[in-house]
Design a protein around this motif. Structure first.
Motif, short mmCIF file in Angstrom:
data_model
loop_
_atom_site.label_atom_id
_atom_site.label_comp_id
_atom_site.label_asym_id
_atom_site.label_seq_id
_atom_site.Cartn_x
_atom_site.Cartn_y
_atom_site.Cartn_z
N TYR A 18 0.68 -1.07 0.00
CA TYR A 18 -0.03 0.05 -0.05
C TYR A 18 0.92 1.27 0.07
CZ TYR A 18 -3.61 3.40 1.67
OH TYR A 18 -4.41 4.39 1.67
N PHE A 19 1.85 1.39 0.99
CA PHE A 19 2.49 2.57 0.99
C PHE A 19 3.79 2.74 0.03
CE2 PHE A 19 0.77 2.40 5.30
CZ PHE A 19 0.29 3.52 5.55
N GLN A 20 4.31 1.44 -0.56
CA GLN A 20 5.07 1.41 -1.53
C GLN A 20 4.38 2.11 -2.96
OE1 GLN A 20 8.32 0.40 -2.15
NE2 GLN A 20 8.53 -0.11 0.23
N ASP A 28 -3.99 3.26 -9.50
CA ASP A 28 -4.67 1.73 -9.88
C ASP A 28 -4.16 0.51 -9.00
OD1 ASP A 28 -5.93 3.15 -12.01
OD2 ASP A 28 -4.44 2.59 -13.42
N GLY A 29 -2.85 0.66 -8.55
CA GLY A 29 -2.25 -0.49 -7.78
C GLY A 29 -3.00 -0.33 -6.43
N MET A 30 -3.07 1.12 -5.98
CA MET A 30 -3.78 1.18 -4.65
C MET A 30 -5.14 1.07 -4.59
SD MET A 30 -1.83 4.74 -3.17
CE MET A 30 -2.45 4.39 -1.54
N ARG A 31 -5.88 1.17 -5.77
CA ARG A 31 -7.29 0.74 -5.86
C ARG A 31 -7.42 -0.61 -5.62
NH1 ARG A 31 -11.39 -0.76 -5.32
NH2 ARG A 31 -13.20 -0.31 -6.26
N SER A 32 -6.32 -1.39 -6.34
CA SER A 32 -6.82 -2.64 -6.19
C SER A 32 -6.55 -3.30 -5.01
CB SER A 32 -5.59 -3.56 -7.28
OG SER A 32 -4.49 -3.42 -6.81
N TRP A 34 -8.15 -1.91 -2.12
CA TRP A 34 -9.23 -1.42 -1.22
C TRP A 34 -10.41 -2.25 -1.27
CZ3 TRP A 34 -7.71 3.97 -3.53
CH2 TRP A 34 -6.78 4.34 -2.79
N THR A 35 -11.18 -2.36 -0.51
CA THR A 35 -12.61 -2.83 -0.65
C THR A 35 -13.43 -1.78 -1.45
OG1 THR A 35 -13.20 -2.10 1.46
CG2 THR A 35 -12.77 -4.24 1.28
#
Length: 158
Positions: A18-20, A28-32, A34-35
């Motif tokens: 998440y922090f990376q 888009d990676g962060m969105r993946s 999350w719920t």
């Protein structure tokens, strides 16, 4: 359902990723991670609070963080609790933010936030997903008006 050790590793891995992803601006990676709905409390330093749709969270993260040339989020002392299909990770966070366009010295260009944080996760068919975040600020150094100054700078450059 996995065993406790592999679940704990998987949960920690999601928090680290998440922090990376935040620091390399991979929204888009962060969105993946999350719920679809995420409950957030950023202690007043970020313009969202309460239950937020993940796509709104993604858009707001991009709007606030993209203009910052350098961020580095460091997670320490994580403690994981897995209970079936839910998990929490409690940790200390040090978050460095730097923007050279905000002035001539680090008192205006740098902001470091120290916090205690809790991330809640939910097991889904696609793996562990972040379902909540709570940030409790412990201390700040540098420009405590950093986010407001960024918004002012963006307005001036428009």
């Amino acid at each position: 359902m996995g065993d406790a050790m592999s679940d704990g590793f998987d949960v920690l891995n999601v928090v680290g990723e998440y922090f990376q992803l935040c620091d390399v601006r991979d929204w888009d990676g962060m969105r993946s991670l999350w719920t679809d709905l995420v409950t957030v409390d950023y202690g007043g330093v970020f313009p969202l609070d309460g239950q937020v749709e993940a796509d709104t969270l993604k858009r707001t993260m991009a709007e606030v963080i993209d203009p910052i040339p350098l961020t580095q989020h460091m997670v320490t002392s994580p403690v994981v609790d897995v209970d079936g299909d839910t998990a929490t990770v409690k940790f200390h966070l040090e978050a460095l933010h730097h923007h050279p366009g905000l002035g001539d010295d680090e008192r205006s260009t740098d902001w470091t936030l120290y916090a205690r944080s809790v991330i809640g996760l939910q097991r889904t068919p696609r793996g562990w997903k972040v379902s909540s975040e709570k940030l409790s600020i412990v201390h700040q150094t540098g420009n405590k008006g950093f986010v407001a100054d960024l918004m002012r700078l963006a307005t001036e450059q428009s």
